[in-house]
Structures are given as structure tokens and as C-alpha cells.
Design an enzyme around this catalytic site. Structure first.
Site, PDB file in Angstrom:
ATOM      1  CD  GLU A  11     -19.485  23.151   1.334  1.00 47.18           C
ATOM      2  OE1 GLU A  11     -19.317  23.181   2.545  1.00 47.18           O
ATOM      3  OE2 GLU A  11     -20.599  23.154   0.792  1.00 47.18           O
ATOM      4  CE1 TYR A  58     -20.659  32.129   5.517  1.00 49.53           C
ATOM      5  CE2 TYR A  58     -21.446  29.882   5.799  1.00 49.53           C
ATOM      6  CZ  TYR A  58     -20.791  30.836   5.049  1.00 49.53           C
ATOM      7  OH  TYR A  58     -20.284  30.496   3.824  1.00 49.53           O
TER       8      TYR A  58
HETATM    9  C1  TNX Z   1     -21.253  25.775   3.469  1.00 50.48           C
HETATM   10  S1  TNX Z   1     -20.546  28.450   2.490  1.00 50.48           S
HETATM   11  C2  TNX Z   1     -21.744  25.992   2.198  1.00 50.48           C
HETATM   12  C3  TNX Z   1     -23.209  25.971   1.966  1.00 50.48           C
HETATM   13  C4  TNX Z   1     -23.960  25.590   3.204  1.00 50.48           C
HETATM   14  C5  TNX Z   1     -23.369  26.310   4.392  1.00 50.48           C
HETATM   15  C6  TNX Z   1     -24.115  26.087   5.662  1.00 50.48           C
HETATM   16  C7  TNX Z   1     -20.447  27.696   1.216  1.00 50.48           C
HETATM   17  C8  TNX Z   1     -19.773  28.391   0.160  1.00 50.48           C
HETATM   18  N1  TNX Z   1     -20.958  26.450   1.157  1.00 50.48           N
HETATM   19  O1  TNX Z   1     -23.498  25.120   0.887  1.00 50.48           O
HETATM   20  O2  TNX Z   1     -25.293  25.924   3.034  1.00 50.48           O
HETATM   21  O3  TNX Z   1     -22.038  25.870   4.569  1.00 50.48           O
HETATM   22  O4  TNX Z   1     -23.653  26.914   6.685  1.00 50.48           O
END
Ligand code: TNX
Length: 509
Positions: free
Chosen positions: A308, A399
């Protein structure tokens, strides 16, 4: 029989006539080289209500740990556990196997009747995958060291061997780095926390609790946790997020960012624009941080996040654009790939391997990198196809921050729906992957992101019993899978969790 409701289900188990009776004379016997695991057995069986003296072979009634190099089990974590009327004998090729034999015995005793008899049995057991794990996010909500240790012990009870410790994120930096004290002085604290979910329409509508939140682990505390985990055959994979999810670090050292602005540690959830710049000084900073991390964690894998990463600031920064031209890099995606490759080379030169979330595939994957596939299975499939090792962590099955029951009956969670049966049904080797590439799948792990889990009790509620299902996914033989049978064993197993003071989501009747 209830005592044999072991989770994860052992590979082979056959009931034998007779029973073994524990008495005041029953001794624990350490075969050559098994002293440490036998000492741990003493501790863990005492917790199950049995205080066994350490004794000599030949004493009447005994529990023997024995290393047998040519036991011919399929892998080094396997064990054989035989209970006869005369003795309980745990054998394995390596100590890890003895430890898993001990966990099986521990599970039996945690729910055995008060008279401490165990029916005779022959067990031969070994894991399917070598990466069997769970990730805990201690950034969104800090979790005390004592809980981290309890959690690691619970992983081990379920024969999981990997604890992925998510130590840095936008909302908090949780690991002491001696060279950069502001990371924890500034980065480990936020002034308040969002109440409920963020507003989709207008962030100005978000409401906050007004309560400062913070916490971090000193290096001494981390050493203690690493040692505790080592004794339980749990490898801790530390995660230091880069180049995104780094608001807390940039709040501590604004020169690491792209805008020069003083920002604050994040107080809401989501994806943040502030990411690391690509100055040489920033690479040096990150490498110095990783040097301290490697001092603390013997793990062969070091996790560098990589998920992200919004690229807006890189697009808008004249400095970053200039660096891209100098480096001959055309896109910001490629720039993240360049970033990741440098970290890969750095870690590789120090004898470690890099692992990152599947976004590190974008713009070209670093040669030695392993991939953690979270956005479904696609990233994992692509990486394995390309000959990279993969840990499956798909949000669609693993998850555990997603709802496990109807949202109207559950505490507020981030969203999604991953009930127990869904976790149980997970098959880590994707059907699309050609058989000759299957060995690139190291295993799988569960994720506990803690935006909506403010306390250890809440983490336990989200983790159990779904983590029990995950343990079976990564340990047990796939041909033995049977959800009804699992649920029946689970009904016995929750008594063990209760015995250990673990909160869990009630089982459906
Ligand atoms: C995505 S999974 C994210 C996290 C969040 C999560 C919540 C990932 C590598 N990044 O920063 O906490 O979704 O489900």
C-alpha cells in the site's frame, strides 16, 4: 476419546489396549541432548497440573524424550509418541520434533480427567508445511510484552512455528532503535485514536477519543521475547515497513519524507500519503535500522513491508523525479522496485532473506525476495511461477481481523467475512499452480491487524478458534480434512484454551 482430540490433527494415530497411570514416582527422563526440551516439559506439564521430577531411565513409570537420528520421518519437525502401560516415549530426529511431541502430550493432559490416566496410543506425526504462522500488528494497538509471549506460547501449542511481528506502521513505531531514539520518543505515541470506522464521505466528520496511545519494546525486552520464542521453536520474523506505512518514522525524522513538513503520528486508519524519500541518507537510515533489527532477531527472513504505497508524493517531488532521471527509472512503480532491490541486496549480503507483501512484485521483483501474498492468491501464484518462495496470507481466508460471524452480532471489525469454516477450507497450494512449482509455497499464516482490537482479550477473541483451523491447514494431511470432525475436536479443545485463560469466540452449536 476426548484426550485424543488433538489440534492440529496428527498424521497417524492408533489407539492401543491399556493405559498409563501417572503417579508420584513418574519421572521425566532426558535422553542425550534433550535436556532443554525436557526442562520445558517439566514447566508445561506442571501448568497442566502434573509436577514430574526429573529422573533416570529405569525408574518406574516414566516420560522419556529421545533423539533418534534415523527415525525416518518425512521431515525434521516430526515425532513419534508412544504411550504404553509402562512408559510414555517421545522420539524425534531433531529437538523440534520432541517439542511437538510434548505439545501433543500437553494437549492431552490439559483436558485429562483428574486421575491422570492416559489411554495407550501410537502417534506418528509431522507437519505438511515449514512456514506455519501468524502475524500480529502491535502498531495500531500496542500489545504488552506479556501478551506477546502468551500469544507465542499459544502458537506453539498449535504447532505453529512462525511469529510475524508487525513492528512499525503509520500509527506507531514499536521497536527501540538505539541509533535513532526519536523513533520511539516521538514515533511510538499518538495523541488520540479514531472512534469507530473512518467516514467515507468527509474525514472532518471523524471522531476521536482524545486519549493518548503509545508503547514500544526496548531491545532488552525484545531479546527476552526472542529467547522465549526460541525455546518454543517459534521463529520471529520482524517487519519494518518501507517505503509506505511509515508516517510514525517520518513524524520522528521529517527529513525521511518528501515534503519536509512536520507531520504527526497517524490517529486514523487507512493508507497515508507520507512515504520515505529515496535519498542516499534515507537508505543509510533504513540499513542502520535493519542492522539493529538483525542483531536482535536471528530470523533467516526479514520483512520489509512494501504494501500500500501511494506514489503521489514521489510524482510531485522534484527531488524524487530528479533521482529517477539520474537512475534511468521511468515509473514510480519501478522506483519502488529499485527501493526493494536495494534492501534485498543489503539483507542478502548479511546472510538474510528479504520478504515483503505482494506489492513488491510490481515494477519487477528483487532476485532473492520471497513474497507474502495477501491480496488473494494472485501475487503468490505469480511469484511462485517466477521461481520465488511464497508465504500465503490471502485476505480471503487468513485475515482474522475480518468478521467471523454476522456483523450485527459481533463487535465492530474492519469488515470482510472469514468464518471458521472458510479458514478451515483453505488450501495453501493454489490449484492454478503447476505441480512442479508447488514447492515454492513455504506455507501460510493468519493475520491479526489490530485497528479494531484495542486489547489482548479482543485479539484472542478474533484469533480463536480460527487460528486452530489455520493450524490444521498448515500442519495436517490434506486427505484428512473433515470440518465436522474438526468441530467435534474443537469442542474438547476449547477446554484447553479455557485452562490457559484464553478468550475465544463461542462455537456454533
Ligand atoms: C491491509 S494487508 C493492510 C493493513 C491493514 C489491513 C486491514 C496489508 C499488507 N496491509 O495495513 O491493517 O489491510 O485488513
Amino acid at each position: 476419546m476426548k484426550v485424543f482430540h488433538i489440534i492440529p490433527q496428527p498424521a497417524f494415530m492408533s489407539l492401543q489396549p491399556g493405559e498409563f497411570q501417572f503417579t508420584a514416582e513418574t519421572a521425566l527422563v532426558a535422553g542425550a541432548g534433550t535436556e532443554e526440551v525436557t526442562a520445558l516439559a517439566h514447566l508445561q506439564l506442571a501448568q497442566a497440573g502434573l509436577d514430574l521430577p526429573l529422573g533416570e531411565e529405569g525408574a518406574q513409570g516414566k516420560v522419556i524424550f529421545e533423539l533418534v537420528p534415523d527415525l525416518n520421518l518425512p521431515n525434521s519437525e516430526g515425532y513419534s509418541l508412544k504411550i504404553t502401560p509402562e512408559e510414555i516415549r517421545i522420539r524425534a530426529q531433531e529437538t523440534a520434533g520432541l517439542f511437538y511431541g510434548l505439545q501433543t502430550l500437553r494437549q492431552m493432559l490439559l483436558i485429562s480427567p483428574q486421575d491422570f490416566r492416559l489411554p495407550c496410543v501410537d502417534i506418528e506425526d509431522y507437519p505438511r508445511f515449514r512456514w506455519r504462522g501468524a502475524m500480529l500488528d502491535v502498531c495500531r494497538h500496542f500489545m504488552p510484552k506479556s501478551f506477546v509471549m502468551k500469544f507465542i506460547d499459544l502458537l506453539a501449542l498449535h504447532k505453529l512455528n512462525t511469529f510475524h511481528w508487525h513492528l512499525t506502521d503509520d500509527q506507531g513505531w514499536r521497536i527501540e532503535i538505539k541509533r535513532y531514539p526519536r523513533l520511539t520518543e516521538v514515533g511510538s505515541k499518538r495523541k488520540e485514536t479514531l472512534i469507530g470506522r473512518p467516514s467515507w464521505t468527509d474525514p472532518n466528520e471523524d471522531r476521536f477519543d482524545g486519549i493518548p496511545h503509545g508503547g514500544f519494546y526496548t531491545q532488552e525486552e525484545i531479546r527476552e521475547v526472542v529467547e522465549y520464542a526460541r525455546q518454543r521453536f517459534v521463529n520471529i520474523v520482524p517487519e519494518i515497513e518501507m517505503p509506505g506505512h511509515s508516517t510514525a518514522a517520518i513524524a520522528a525524522y521529517p527529513e525521511l519524507g518528501n515534503t519536509g513538513r512536520q507531520i504527526e503520528v497517524a490517529t486514523r486508519w487507512g493508507i497515508f500519503e507520507d512515504i520515505f524519500n529515496v535519498e542516499e541518507s534515507t537508505f543509510r537510515f533504513l540499513q542502520n535500522v535493519l542492522d539493529e533489527v538483525m542483531e536482535l532477531f536471528p530470523s533467516p527472513f526479514i520483512h520489509i513491508g512494501g504494501d500500500e504505497v501511494p506514489k503521489q508524493q514521489w510524482r510531485e517531488s522534484p527531488r524524487v523525479q530528479q533521482r529517477m532521471r539520474e537512475l534511468g527509472i521511468d515509473s514510480e512503480e519501478e522506483l519502488q522496485s529499485y527501493f526493494t532491490r536495494r534492501m534485498d541486496a543489503f539483507l542478502f549480503a548479511r546472510g538474510r532473506r528479504m520478504i515483503g507483501w505482494d506489492e513488491i512484485l510490481e515494477g519487477g521483483l528483487a532476485p532473492g525476495a520471497a513474497v507474502m501474498s495477501w491480496r488473494g492468491e494472485a501475487g503468490g501464484i505469480a511469484a511462485a511461477q517466477a521461481g520465488h518462495e511464497v508465504v500465503m496470507a490471502p485476505n480471503t481466508y487468513t485475515y482474522l481481523d475480518y468478521y467471523q460471524g454476522p456483523p450485527e452480532r459481533e463487535p465492530l471489525a474492519i469488515g470482510g467475512f472469514v468464518p471458521l469454516e472458510k479458514v478451515y477450507s483453505y488450501e495453501p497450494i493454489p490449484a492454478e499452480l503447476p505441480a512442479e512449482k508447488a514447492h515454492f509455497i513455504l506455507g501460510a499464516q493468519a493475520q491479526l491487524w489490530t485497528e479494531y482490537m484495542p486489547t489482548p482479550e479482543h485479539v484472542e477473541y478474533m484469533a480463536f478458534p480460527r487460528l486452530c483451523a489455520l493450524s490444521e491447514v498448515v500442519w495436517s494431511r490434506p486427505d484428512q480434512k473433515d470440518f465436522e470432525g474438526f468441530k467435534e475436536r474443537l469442542r474438547s479443545h476449547v477446554a484447553r484454551l479455557e485452562r490457559l485463560g484464553v478468550n475465544y469466540h463461542p462455537l456454533d452449536e
